[in-house]
Design an enzyme around this catalytic site. Structure first.
Site, PDB file in Angstrom:
ATOM      1  N   HIS A  39       0.835  -1.213   0.000  1.00 42.30           N
ATOM      2  CA  HIS A  39       0.000   0.000   0.000  1.00 42.30           C
ATOM      3  C   HIS A  39       0.867   1.259   0.000  1.00 42.30           C
ATOM      4  CE1 HIS A  39      -3.045  -2.962   1.161  1.00 42.30           C
ATOM      5  NE2 HIS A  39      -3.972  -2.060   0.882  1.00 42.30           N
ATOM      6  N   HIS A  82       0.593  -2.769   9.412  1.00 41.50           N
ATOM      7  CA  HIS A  82       1.985  -3.010   9.056  1.00 41.50           C
ATOM      8  C   HIS A  82       2.866  -2.480  10.169  1.00 41.50           C
ATOM      9  CE1 HIS A  82       2.309  -4.603   4.947  1.00 41.50           C
ATOM     10  NE2 HIS A  82       1.198  -3.929   4.674  1.00 41.50           N
ATOM     11  N   ASP A 103       8.045  -1.701   7.848  1.00 43.09           N
ATOM     12  CA  ASP A 103       7.462  -2.032   6.545  1.00 43.09           C
ATOM     13  C   ASP A 103       7.187  -0.763   5.739  1.00 43.09           C
ATOM     14  OD1 ASP A 103       7.485  -4.553   7.616  1.00 43.09           O
ATOM     15  OD2 ASP A 103       5.343  -4.573   8.080  1.00 43.09           O
TER      16      ASP A 103
END
Length: 377
Positions: A251, A294, A298
């Site tokens: 994302h 996350h 990340d």
């Protein structure tokens, strides 16, 4: 005085125009007899000679004009236009080469599909929450989880991707920009496949619900891959129920990459548009952490890899002196051969020019003008 023109062709002889002009100087009038004091005895004869000389000059000019007129009219009637060969202009500096764009699209598509395969494989290796609790994360220590935050992330991502898609369609040089975008998407998701596979992290929060493991059920894994592809890997579509795809955040990649392309290929005077897209991107990335979907690492690695790869590629693309420079360390990247394949015939910086994606009728072209924006150097 005589002038002639003979126009010949390789096969026949064209009629020629010939004009003869003879100029007769007026006779010199005889000197009038002089008297003892040196004055002419008849002054009227001198005036008459002067008038005759002026009339002779005027007649000569008229005859020359008639000659020029007859020559020009003759040439107009019997002239053969000679084609002068001019060296052709240098080849197009911004060739479209849609077939290269197609190759870059297949490269991106392959890596996106391969990502779903790796997610399915890694999901089988994710340790159970009861065995391996979430790793400590400093952001999670200070910010409590907000359940709806991840929905904001995915909505922002869809808006940014939609804006970039519309902007790309209206770009004049969409073929060149498109293959750059597809190459970067494919490369970033290939990197993601490597990092996900070599390091499997436990889930970042106990709120996460992971689909049951299938172990040796190959058919079930194939159906999971197809479901993940059909839903675009989004939680909004209910297609993403697997865990393990944490390092690094996909994302974050899409939010960051969409903004970078929007800003790079839009006019500088659209600052309000840039700020809006930056806000959507930044808020989306922050909401990933607020939702505890996350780890912070990340997101940081996803942002770092995306921006550096984008800037490296465009530095090479826009600085042509670097491409063949012997001391250019950027050319030592593993993808330099692919870069040369995609950018070999692009000889200048891609200008920011917008045009209609389809040809408009003539009536519409008179009413609407092409929208163009100059790139700031």
């Amino acid at each position: 005085m005589a002038a002639s023109e003979l126009i010949q062709d390789s096969d026949d002889v064209r009629p020629h125009v010939e004009a003869n002009v003879t100029t007769i100087n007026p006779p010199t009038p005889p000197h009038p007899p002089r008297v003892a004091n040196g004055n002419p005895s008849r002054p009227a004869d001198a005036l008459d000679g002067k008038n005759k000389h002026e009339r002779s000059k005027l007649s000569s000019l008229l005859q020359q004009n008639q000659l020029i007129h007859s020559l020009s009219s003759g040439l107009r009637r019997h002239c053969d236009y000679v084609k002068i060969s001019v060296p052709e202009e240098r080849a197009n500096r911004l060739p479209k080469e849609w077939w290269k764009t197609g190759v870059a699209f297949l490269y991106a598509l392959f890596n996106l599909v391969f990502t779903t395969v790796i997610i399915t494989v890694v999901h089988e290796r994710v340790p159970d929450k009861s065995v391996s609790p979430p790793l400590p994360d400093k952001f999670f220590d200070y910010v409590d989880r907000v359940p709806w935050a991840f929905t904001v992330t995915e909505v922002n991502g869809l808006i940014l991707v939609g804006l970039w898609l519309v902007q790309w369609i209206f770009l004049k040089h969409k073929a060149i920009v498109g293959r750059r975008c597809f190459f970067l998407i494919g490369t970033l998701y290939m990197y993601r496949c490597v990092t996900m596979y070599i390091t499997t992290l436990p889930v970042p929060g106990k709120h996460m619900v992971c689909a049951p493991k299938l172990y040796n059920d190959s058919t079930g894994k194939i159906w999971r891959i197809l479901r993940l592809i059909s839903g675009g890997g989004l939680s909004l579509t209910g297609s993403h129920l697997m865990c393990g795809d944490f390092l690094y955040s996909g994302h974050t990649v899409m939010l960051t990459l969409s903004y970078l392309f929007i800003k790079e290929y839009s006019p500088r005077w659209m600052w309000w548009y840039h700020w809006l897209c930056w806000f959507l991107s930044a808020s989306g990335v922050v909401c990933i952490l607020i939702a505890h979907e996350h780890y912070s690492i990340d997101v940081v690695i996803g942002y770092f890899v995306t921006t550096r790869t984008f800037w490296w590629y465009h530095t090479m693309a826009n600085t042509h002196a670097l491409r063949q420079a012997p001391n250019n360390y950027l050319s030592r990247t593993w993808w330099n051969l692919i870069f040369n394949f995609l950018e070999r015939n692009v000889q200048t910086t891609v200008p920011i020019v917008f045009s209609w994606p389809v040809a408009l009728p003539s009536s519409c072209r008179q009413r609407y003008k092409m929208v163009e924006g100059g790139r700031d150097e």
